[in-house]
Design an enzyme around this catalytic site. Sequence first.
Site, PDB file in Angstrom:
ATOM      1  N   ASP A 145       0.757  -1.239   0.000  1.00 58.44           N
ATOM      2  CA  ASP A 145       0.000   0.000   0.000  1.00 58.44           C
ATOM      3  C   ASP A 145       0.802   1.313   0.000  1.00 58.44           C
ATOM      4  OD1 ASP A 145      -1.322  -2.272   0.798  1.00 58.44           O
ATOM      5  OD2 ASP A 145      -2.526  -1.313   2.322  1.00 58.44           O
TER       6      ASP A 145
ATOM      7  N   GLU B  77       2.576  -9.646  11.794  1.00 61.02           N
ATOM      8  CA  GLU B  77       2.299  -9.254  10.409  1.00 61.02           C
ATOM      9  C   GLU B  77       3.605  -8.848   9.705  1.00 61.02           C
ATOM     10  OE1 GLU B  77      -0.426  -5.977  10.239  1.00 61.02           O
ATOM     11  OE2 GLU B  77      -0.796  -6.194   8.084  1.00 61.02           O
TER      12      GLU B  77
HETATM   13  C1  9WN Z   1      -5.716  -2.938   2.252  1.00 58.73           C
HETATM   14  C2  9WN Z   1      -4.689  -7.925   4.388  1.00 58.73           C
HETATM   15  C3  9WN Z   1      -4.070  -6.817   3.586  1.00 58.73           C
HETATM   16  C4  9WN Z   1      -2.901  -7.313   2.705  1.00 58.73           C
HETATM   17  C5  9WN Z   1      -2.131  -6.161   2.085  1.00 58.73           C
HETATM   18  C6  9WN Z   1      -1.700  -5.204   3.184  1.00 58.73           C
HETATM   19  C7  9WN Z   1      -2.927  -4.722   3.963  1.00 58.73           C
HETATM   20  C8  9WN Z   1      -5.057  -3.511   3.493  1.00 58.73           C
HETATM   21  C9  9WN Z   1      -5.029  -2.470   4.601  1.00 58.73           C
HETATM   22  O1  9WN Z   1      -3.622  -5.823   4.508  1.00 58.73           O
HETATM   23  O2  9WN Z   1      -3.739  -3.950   3.092  1.00 58.73           O
HETATM   24  O3  9WN Z   1      -5.897  -3.942   1.298  1.00 58.73           O
HETATM   25  O4  9WN Z   1      -6.100  -2.194   5.176  1.00 58.73           O
HETATM   26  O5  9WN Z   1      -3.964  -1.902   4.879  1.00 58.73           O
HETATM   27  O6  9WN Z   1      -0.988  -4.150   2.673  1.00 58.73           O
HETATM   28  O7  9WN Z   1      -1.008  -6.657   1.386  1.00 58.73           O
HETATM   29  O8  9WN Z   1      -3.413  -8.115   1.680  1.00 58.73           O
HETATM   30  O9  9WN Z   1      -3.724  -8.626   5.090  1.00 58.73           O
END
Ligand code: 9WN
Length: 464
Positions: free
Chosen positions: A188, A417
């Site tokens: 992100d 994470e």
């Molecule tokens: C937005 C779920 C996801 C991962 C992504 C990570 C994070 C989400 C967020 O979490 O993104 O999609 O709310 O920040 O960057 O890689 O799939 O784990």
Amino acid sequence: MKSLADRPVRTAPATDRALRQGAARVLLDNWTGASTVPSRTLYPHQWSWDSAFVAIGLRHLSVRRAQRELESLLAAQWADGRIPHIVFNPAVPEDAYFPSPGFWRSSRAGRAAGAPPAPETSGIVQPPVHALAAWLVHRADPGESRRRGFLARLYPRLAAWHDYLLARRDLGGGGLAAVVHPWEPGTDNSPCWDRALARVQPAPPDAFRRADLAHGHPADRPTDLDYGRYVRLAADYREAGYDDRRAAHAFALEDPCFNALLIAGEHALAATARALGHDDAPHTARAAALTRHLVDRLWDADAGLFRARDLRTDTLVGERAVTGLVPLIVPHLPAEVVAALRATLTGPGFRAPATRLVPSYDLTGPAFDPQRYWRGPAWFNTAWLIQRGLRAHRLDADAERLRRGVLTEAGRTAFAEYVDPVTGAARGACHFSWTAALALDLLCDTGAGGTTPDGPDTPDTPVP
Ligand code: 9WN
């Protein structure tokens, strides 16, 4: 609020047995009955590439459950072939995650693009790890897979997904798939997106309410300004009916990790086609063409890694990120590319002092931040992909070092994470699904001898 960063870091590595039990516990706790949430607190729905990674680990616990994980994701596929990046669980309160189903409004706003009437989903995508995951789940128990017609049911859906990416998302006309939102590459707030995002007018802060800060530490998460721009891009796409032919796509980049996974996925589809008695030639031809385009358009020999290409300026992005190393998973790369990637991986930019993982961004780069999400912290999924690539290129000692690094860090951090690469502190959510799943996968893989446990595949079309 107590973040993971405030908790002491255990120093003794967990034994493999304890690690296996711990990983299984995470996956059991995060299973909802049809799929797995990345985290019960921060991410309470089903995410696309998370589910693919989770299925890869789950296959060692329950092949049926791993199949189910992918099947439930694909049940939300749109008629145009896209696999949405979030599938919303209707039982979860609307305000538990932002942007919520009420923001995306997929069943109404996405109707013309083929969104299903239910379940509600987001309208953007994530990296295509699914064909590789489906193949690995099949290989875990081919008999059971055949009995349930698993590959036969998934194959046309996975092929349609790749068709969508290449037909609708080749926005640069160079044969690669583009991402149109920073959530799409899954990284992100990577510094790779900063310049392109700076051109986006942020939505006003009072136009939305973040839910992530109720569970994540503000120093770990993207900023409010980032979120304003994420919201603007997503709302603009929604207003265009999620139709790539109508949408202006102010943000459009070719990401090396996303496209490398597409290539790995085409190799997996070739293996799938062969297993089903179909012609594999379209997939092997596509994988070869994509590999050429990846090297032609994104390889930077001077920097020793792949870079993202900003399609609005038609230039390579100046930042060096882990996503530029993930293409190691692509088979048949030129030897000098593999050698340069290995040198970059073991050089000062990506050799993390406190972990044996790979930082998400160049440790010596101007935007490096050891704490904030994809601006430095080391993640487990990218380490898993890179170790797989090292193994595919017969760099077994490097692969084994990274494999042990994943296992040690996953145990030490209780399946965090992500990890601060300088101090080793656990960051983000704890009890995180893909960390557990991928650690489990590496535990079940001795890594010895440089062969994959997932073969046999013919040497000319290996599944990376
Ligand atoms: C937005 C779920 C996801 C991962 C992504 C990570 C994070 C989400 C967020 O979490 O993104 O999609 O709310 O920040 O960057 O890689 O799939 O784990």
